[in-house]
Design a protein around this motif. Structure first.
Motif, mmCIF file in Angstrom:
data_model
loop_
_atom_site.group_PDB
_atom_site.id
_atom_site.type_symbol
_atom_site.label_atom_id
_atom_site.label_comp_id
_atom_site.label_asym_id
_atom_site.label_seq_id
_atom_site.Cartn_x
_atom_site.Cartn_y
_atom_site.Cartn_z
ATOM 1 N N ARG A 76 72.051 -60.748 -3.654
ATOM 2 C CA ARG A 76 72.497 -60.962 -2.283
ATOM 3 C C ARG A 76 71.299 -61.088 -1.357
ATOM 4 N NH1 ARG A 76 77.566 -56.932 -1.516
ATOM 5 N NH2 ARG A 76 77.737 -58.050 0.468
ATOM 6 N N GLU A 77 71.510 -61.824 -0.293
ATOM 7 C CA GLU A 77 70.421 -62.056 0.653
ATOM 8 C C GLU A 77 70.755 -61.480 2.014
ATOM 9 O OE1 GLU A 77 69.818 -66.244 0.863
ATOM 10 O OE2 GLU A 77 68.229 -66.177 -0.647
ATOM 11 N N ALA A 78 69.790 -60.913 2.657
ATOM 12 C CA ALA A 78 69.957 -60.512 4.050
ATOM 13 C C ALA A 78 69.159 -61.493 4.896
ATOM 14 C CB ALA A 78 69.450 -59.096 4.250
ATOM 15 N N ARG A 79 69.443 -61.531 6.165
ATOM 16 C CA ARG A 79 68.690 -62.405 7.039
ATOM 17 C C ARG A 79 67.939 -61.554 8.016
ATOM 18 N NH1 ARG A 79 72.513 -67.225 8.507
ATOM 19 N NH2 ARG A 79 73.119 -67.767 6.388
ATOM 20 N N PHE A 80 66.785 -61.997 8.415
ATOM 21 C CA PHE A 80 66.200 -61.327 9.546
ATOM 22 C C PHE A 80 65.737 -62.375 10.528
ATOM 23 C CE2 PHE A 80 62.543 -62.053 6.978
ATOM 24 C CZ PHE A 80 61.541 -62.335 7.882
ATOM 25 N N ALA A 176 57.566 -71.772 7.040
ATOM 26 C CA ALA A 176 56.910 -70.546 7.484
ATOM 27 C C ALA A 176 56.857 -69.559 6.336
ATOM 28 C CB ALA A 176 57.666 -69.936 8.662
ATOM 29 N N PHE A 178 56.314 -65.340 5.786
ATOM 30 C CA PHE A 178 56.253 -64.043 6.440
ATOM 31 C C PHE A 178 55.850 -63.006 5.412
ATOM 32 C CE2 PHE A 178 59.418 -66.715 8.279
ATOM 33 C CZ PHE A 178 59.147 -66.642 9.639
ATOM 34 N N THR A 179 54.885 -62.182 5.769
ATOM 35 C CA THR A 179 54.481 -61.097 4.877
ATOM 36 C C THR A 179 54.510 -59.813 5.683
ATOM 37 O OG1 THR A 179 53.009 -62.642 3.744
ATOM 38 C CG2 THR A 179 52.660 -60.300 3.312
ATOM 39 N N PHE A 180 55.086 -58.774 5.100
ATOM 40 C CA PHE A 180 55.117 -57.472 5.764
ATOM 41 C C PHE A 180 54.407 -56.470 4.874
ATOM 42 C CE2 PHE A 180 58.765 -59.949 7.073
ATOM 43 C CZ PHE A 180 58.608 -59.933 8.454
ATOM 44 N N ALA B 78 65.187 -66.021 9.139
ATOM 45 C CA ALA B 78 64.710 -66.135 7.763
ATOM 46 C C ALA B 78 65.620 -65.262 6.906
ATOM 47 C CB ALA B 78 63.272 -65.668 7.661
ATOM 48 N N ARG B 79 65.602 -65.471 5.623
ATOM 49 C CA ARG B 79 66.404 -64.635 4.757
ATOM 50 C C ARG B 79 65.476 -63.863 3.856
ATOM 51 N NH1 ARG B 79 71.254 -68.227 2.773
ATOM 52 N NH2 ARG B 79 71.921 -68.944 4.811
ATOM 53 N N PHE B 80 65.840 -62.686 3.509
ATOM 54 C CA PHE B 80 65.090 -62.071 2.434
ATOM 55 C C PHE B 80 66.069 -61.518 1.436
ATOM 56 C CE2 PHE B 80 65.809 -58.516 5.154
ATOM 57 C CZ PHE B 80 66.016 -57.469 4.283
ATOM 58 N N VAL B 81 65.584 -61.460 0.244
ATOM 59 C CA VAL B 81 66.430 -61.058 -0.854
ATOM 60 C C VAL B 81 66.478 -59.546 -0.928
ATOM 61 C CG1 VAL B 81 66.328 -60.960 -3.346
ATOM 62 C CG2 VAL B 81 66.172 -63.140 -2.155
ATOM 63 N N ILE B 82 67.644 -59.012 -1.238
ATOM 64 C CA ILE B 82 67.761 -57.582 -1.465
ATOM 65 C C ILE B 82 67.372 -57.378 -2.911
ATOM 66 C CG2 ILE B 82 69.394 -55.666 -1.546
ATOM 67 C CD1 ILE B 82 71.057 -57.730 0.335
ATOM 68 N N ARG B 84 66.546 -56.354 -6.640
ATOM 69 C CA ARG B 84 66.783 -55.331 -7.654
ATOM 70 C C ARG B 84 65.399 -55.086 -8.232
ATOM 71 N NH1 ARG B 84 71.595 -58.424 -10.493
ATOM 72 N NH2 ARG B 84 72.762 -58.850 -8.589
ATOM 73 N N MET B 228 55.667 -57.577 1.122
ATOM 74 C CA MET B 228 57.023 -58.135 1.132
ATOM 75 C C MET B 228 56.914 -59.536 1.742
ATOM 76 S SD MET B 228 60.523 -56.537 2.662
ATOM 77 C CE MET B 228 60.595 -57.195 4.327
ATOM 78 N N VAL B 229 57.204 -60.541 0.950
ATOM 79 C CA VAL B 229 56.969 -61.925 1.371
ATOM 80 C C VAL B 229 58.284 -62.695 1.399
ATOM 81 C CG1 VAL B 229 55.700 -64.051 0.885
ATOM 82 C CG2 VAL B 229 54.704 -61.853 0.248
ATOM 83 N N THR B 230 58.461 -63.489 2.439
ATOM 84 C CA THR B 230 59.626 -64.367 2.461
ATOM 85 C C THR B 230 59.236 -65.712 3.083
ATOM 86 O OG1 THR B 230 61.954 -64.532 3.029
ATOM 87 C CG2 THR B 230 60.546 -63.524 4.661
ATOM 88 N N HIS B 231 59.987 -66.741 2.776
ATOM 89 C CA HIS B 231 59.671 -68.088 3.262
ATOM 90 C C HIS B 231 60.852 -68.680 4.002
ATOM 91 C CE1 HIS B 231 56.690 -67.525 0.069
ATOM 92 N NE2 HIS B 231 55.929 -68.300 0.811
#
Lengths: 232, 232
Positions: A76-80, A176, A178-180, B78-82, B84, B228-231
């Motif tokens: 599942r995906e969350a959005r931010f 884009a 994004f890295t946290f 943006a979306r990030f994956v939850i 596992r 934690m990286v997302t695109h």
């Protein structure tokens, strides 16, 4: 110069498409790194990066030795939200304030060139500024803007408007990253954020591109009281 | 007992609906907190929390004194994956290992009760475990599972399978909240993650609910090398 070879983004997007359009069905064993490298005319490392990212997104499942399969149960995906700092602060019901610390056209250091895959280190605008919420430091922004991609930024008035707000209106992006992460406050960061040197800080790093051309890299540092919250 | 009053989630979802269905058009000034509190039979603080969240999501724009409007230019998401954890580690091409540290049924401390809005502190399962990538500590997990919502967890074998993997199969959720922050490693965390006490750590906190009933709260601690990286 590698402009003739497929980037990891091209490969990632093409593999995603094959999966989304069910050319490769869930559970399918996909071709190996070597075969994909040959197909795309790319280095194995580039293919590997694309596969890693799809695996991290839960779209592929990689097993050592057993190869890479299309995931059976995509996660599942969350959005931010990609926050605009003024909205983020005003959204909390706080008063937003902005302070420009410095803005100068200068050569980018090695680490920035590498991060943005810049071919030339010149033509970069370095902007440092502080964002406050109710007069308390909220975010320290250390940003590089590529004037080769966004020459208008040379004439932007960053004294009255933060680079984030200016870029939203002047430099649309197609991609884009994004890295946290967590880090320790440097002496400079500590003094600007009113924390102690070495204190934990929450760092967001944002890179944007327009059709493969890097626009900007922002390094955004928050005191450890910062919370990034999202809901599903 | 506040079960007869609208929760902030109910209010948030209803306001989102009005905006999504263009009952409230972009730029519209929406009713004030007091009027909404009356309409929903909720406390002003509850309405405020719903408004804050929609503002943070860029859906509403709040200005001190000038009131709250539907945003004209909703921000990009943006979306990030939850993730596992097993997939996250194997997706990097690393070997996944799991080590259970402790699992016991016990009363939840105040701070956990408050975080989950628990009416009773009893019937909680406290599970602590470590996830390793290529034999190096990757994530320390400190988790509370609400046995009142998921009684089967009492019989789960967390020696062989992490609570994350078990819950995916046994406790579907309807809502989740994710919080990311930076912190300083406690003595325990430092020794488990092989870092020094006080070193920065990257913390993810995850709470899930099934129809308003809290399922679990996971506190996930990573060394500061974590990204934690997302695109987009």
């Amino acid at each position: 110069m590698t402009s003739q070879r497929a980037s990891f983004r091209t490969i990632r997007d093409e593999l995603s498409r094959r999966i989304a359009e069910r050319i490769w069905l869930p559970g399918t064993l996909i071709p190996g790194e070597e075969a994909l490298a040959e197909e795309f005319g790319a280095a194995r490392a580039t293919v590997n990066r694309a596969l890693q990212e799809l695996a991290r997104a839960g779209i592929l499942e990689r097993k050592r030795r057993a190869g890479t399969r299309v995931a059976l149960h995509p996660v599942r995906e969350a959005r931010f939200v990609i926050p605009r700092i003024r909205q983020e602060i005003e959204g909390r019901g706080s008063e937003y304030q902005y302070r420009l610390l410095s803005a100068e056209e200068t050569d980018a250091p090695e680490v920035i060139c590498a991060r943005l895959s810049l071919l030339s280190k010149s033509g970069m605008l370095h902007v440092r500024c502080l964002h406050l919420a109710d007069r308390v430091p909220y975010q320290y922004e250390d940003r590089w803007i590529n004037l080769n991609t966004v020459p208008d930024a040379r004439r932007a008035d960053f004294k009255s408007m933060g680079p984030n707000e200016w870029l939203v209106g002047h430099a649309p992006f197609s991609n884009a990253e994004f890295t946290f992460m967590a880090g320790a406050a440097s002496a400079d960061e500590a003094s600007l954020l009113q924390v102690r040197e070495g204190d934990p800080v929450f760092i967001g790093e944002r890179i944007t591109w327009m059709k493969g051309q890097p626009i900007t890299l922002a390094h955004l540092v928050h005191p450890s009281s910062h919370r990034m919250v999202t809901h599903l």
